[in-house]
Design an enzyme around this catalytic site. Structure first.
Site, short mmCIF file in Angstrom:
data_model
loop_
_atom_site.label_atom_id
_atom_site.label_comp_id
_atom_site.label_asym_id
_atom_site.label_seq_id
_atom_site.Cartn_x
_atom_site.Cartn_y
_atom_site.Cartn_z
N ASN A 215 0.67 -1.37 -0.34
CA ASN A 215 0.10 0.13 0.38
C ASN A 215 0.95 0.86 0.00
OD1 ASN A 215 0.07 0.90 2.57
ND2 ASN A 215 -0.56 -1.15 2.94
N HIS A 216 0.38 2.94 -0.20
CA HIS A 216 0.95 3.68 -0.61
C HIS A 216 1.28 3.86 1.34
CE1 HIS A 216 0.28 4.27 -4.01
NE2 HIS A 216 -1.52 4.24 -4.36
#
Ligand code: CTP
Length: 427
Positions: A215-216
């Protein structure tokens, strides 16, 4: 920013070695954090870097001579006495073998050693020397003597030395010295004696040996929280998935990759944890049949089946309801894009948390990879508070203040003995 250093008096001793140039960066970093930095240079240090360089950076006088006097409230005072009494922290970087030996012997034959001998507060040394000098029993003995007196050390590190050889003896990086300085000066603060465990970063769930689901998350918020806890005197542990930012210094780092590893690490920490903050973006699912060879492409559509990962905070919350009391405070983050409040309240209750920090990750100034955050706090007693846009450091510091308040430590008096007379002004 490190408010812990703001307005603090720091004596930065620079002894003679090629690494003296790195002390310039350190002086700059400390000055930018609004510390008042008084540099004392040995005569040999002044051969490596001109005192005027430090003078320009710190905007303060640089002392080299034992017989200089300082003006203090209209009267002259002996330089070393004035400096030693005013200081909140004494750093020596680089600290040569000779300087370390002089400190351990209690010698006072120049301004640096005489000031150190007159000083009673926290001291941090960053040694720099050739490997053989560092590992010599004389140096090792001197270091041990100083450690026994409560002096902190950072480094030396492995690396290229002045001689051109590679080995242990290189001075720690200025940024690392800065970070540990924050920790040393923060000791005895309102979170003294407490262990704060923080999760950070985005977990990575392997698909095969070269690919993962991620994920970011960069870990910025978690790293900021760890710094803020450390600066208030907490023993701080950062259980972190890969970070896109430098990990904070002066905290215990527990690196992990997957949600399962993070879960195991947190569960191991739990019995000793006073405050747990879940700032990590933990994957909710992982590939159920991750393979140990690299998958090859094929014309067919590929389907990756997923299975649930453990929910770390949920499990902590569940255990709190059982016999063991668990941490005094458990705090979660809710990174949402829609139904913000409903989701935050749901997480607060479902995970049995004391506080949830909600942020809207779809907003450009309040999500992954940016330096700012706009958060709303949801507390167990129904209290809600929307905070204005702040830097992630400021958000972290404000959360720590809330923790201090909730633990009833707002009136905490620093236990660390401070040198008397912090009011003295420099020349
Ligand atoms: N969290 C956790 N373990 C997980 C998932 C989340 O400890 N497996 C923690 C996060 O660190 C955060 C809080 O729970 O503090 C909320 O995380 P978030 O991803 O926003 O929510 P989820 O519980 O995963 O729920 P959903 O994905 O449905 O929003």
């Amino acid at each position: 920013m490190a408010p812990i250093l703001s307005g603090k008096r720091i004596v930065l001793g620079v002894s003679g070695g090629i690494a003296a140039y790195k002390a310039v960066t350190l002086a700059s970093r400390l000055t930018q954090a609004n510390a008042l930095v008084d540099v004392i240079m040995t005569h040999s240090a002044a051969k490596f870097v001109a005192p005027v360089t430090f003078q320009g950076i710190t905007q303060r006088s640089v002392a080299t001579d034992t017989f200089e006097f300082w003006h203090d409230a209209g009267r002259l005072r002996i330089g070393h006495v004035a400096l030693a009494h005013a200081a909140d922290l004494f750093i020596i970087a680089p600290a040569t073998a000779h300087t370390i030996a002089r400190l351990a012997l209690g010698l006072s034959d120049d301004l640096l050693s005489i000031t150190a001998l007159s000083y009673k507060g926290p001291m941090l040394l960053a040694p720099a020397m050739e490997t053989n000098m560092w590992t010599h029993p004389a140096t090792m003995g001197n270091v041990q003597t100083l450690r026994d007196w409560g002096v902190d050390f950072i480094g030396p590190e492995e690396g290229r030395l002045a001689s051109g050889e590679v080995g242990e003896g290189r001075v720690a990086e200025p940024e690392d010295i800065f970070e540990v300085a924050c920790k040393v000066i923060g000791r005895g603060g309102p979170l003294d004696g407490l262990r704060v465990v923080i999760t950070a970063g985005g977990t990575r769930e392997p698909i095969d040996p070269v690919r993962f689901m991620g994920n970011h998350s960069t870990g910025k918020m978690g790293a900021a929280l760890a710094r803020a806890a450390r600066d208030l005197g907490a023993e701080t542990v950062l259980v972190h998935a890969p970070l896109a930012v430098p990990p904070p210094g002066g905290v215990s780092l527990v690196p992990v990759h997957t949600a399962q590893q993070m879960y195991a690490a947190v569960m191991e920490e739990l019995p000793q944890t006073d405050v747990l903050i879940g700032a990590a973006a933990v994957a909710d699912y992982r590939p159920s049949d991750s393979v140990n060879y690299k998958l090859k492409k094929s014309p067919q559509q590929q389907v990756i089946s997923l299975e649930r990962t453990p929910d770390i905070l949920h499990e902590v919350g569940r255990q709190r309801g059982e016999a063991s009391p668990g941490p005094q405070l458990v705090i979660g983050f809710a990174a949402e894009t829609n139904d913000l409040e409903a989701n935050a309240v749901d997480k607060l209750e479902r995970k049995n948390l004391d506080l949830v920090v909600l942020n809207d990750v779809s907003a450009p100034d309040s999500g992954f990879a940016v330096d700012t955050n706009r958060v709303t706090l949801f507390e167990r007693d129904g209290n809600r508070e929307a905070w204005p846009l702040m830097s992630k450091d400021e958000v972290a510091q404000a959360i720590m203040q809330r923790i201090v308040a909730r633990l009833g430590r707002l009136d905490w008096k620093r236990s660390q003995p401070k040198a008397e007379d912090g009011s003295i002004e420099s020349r």
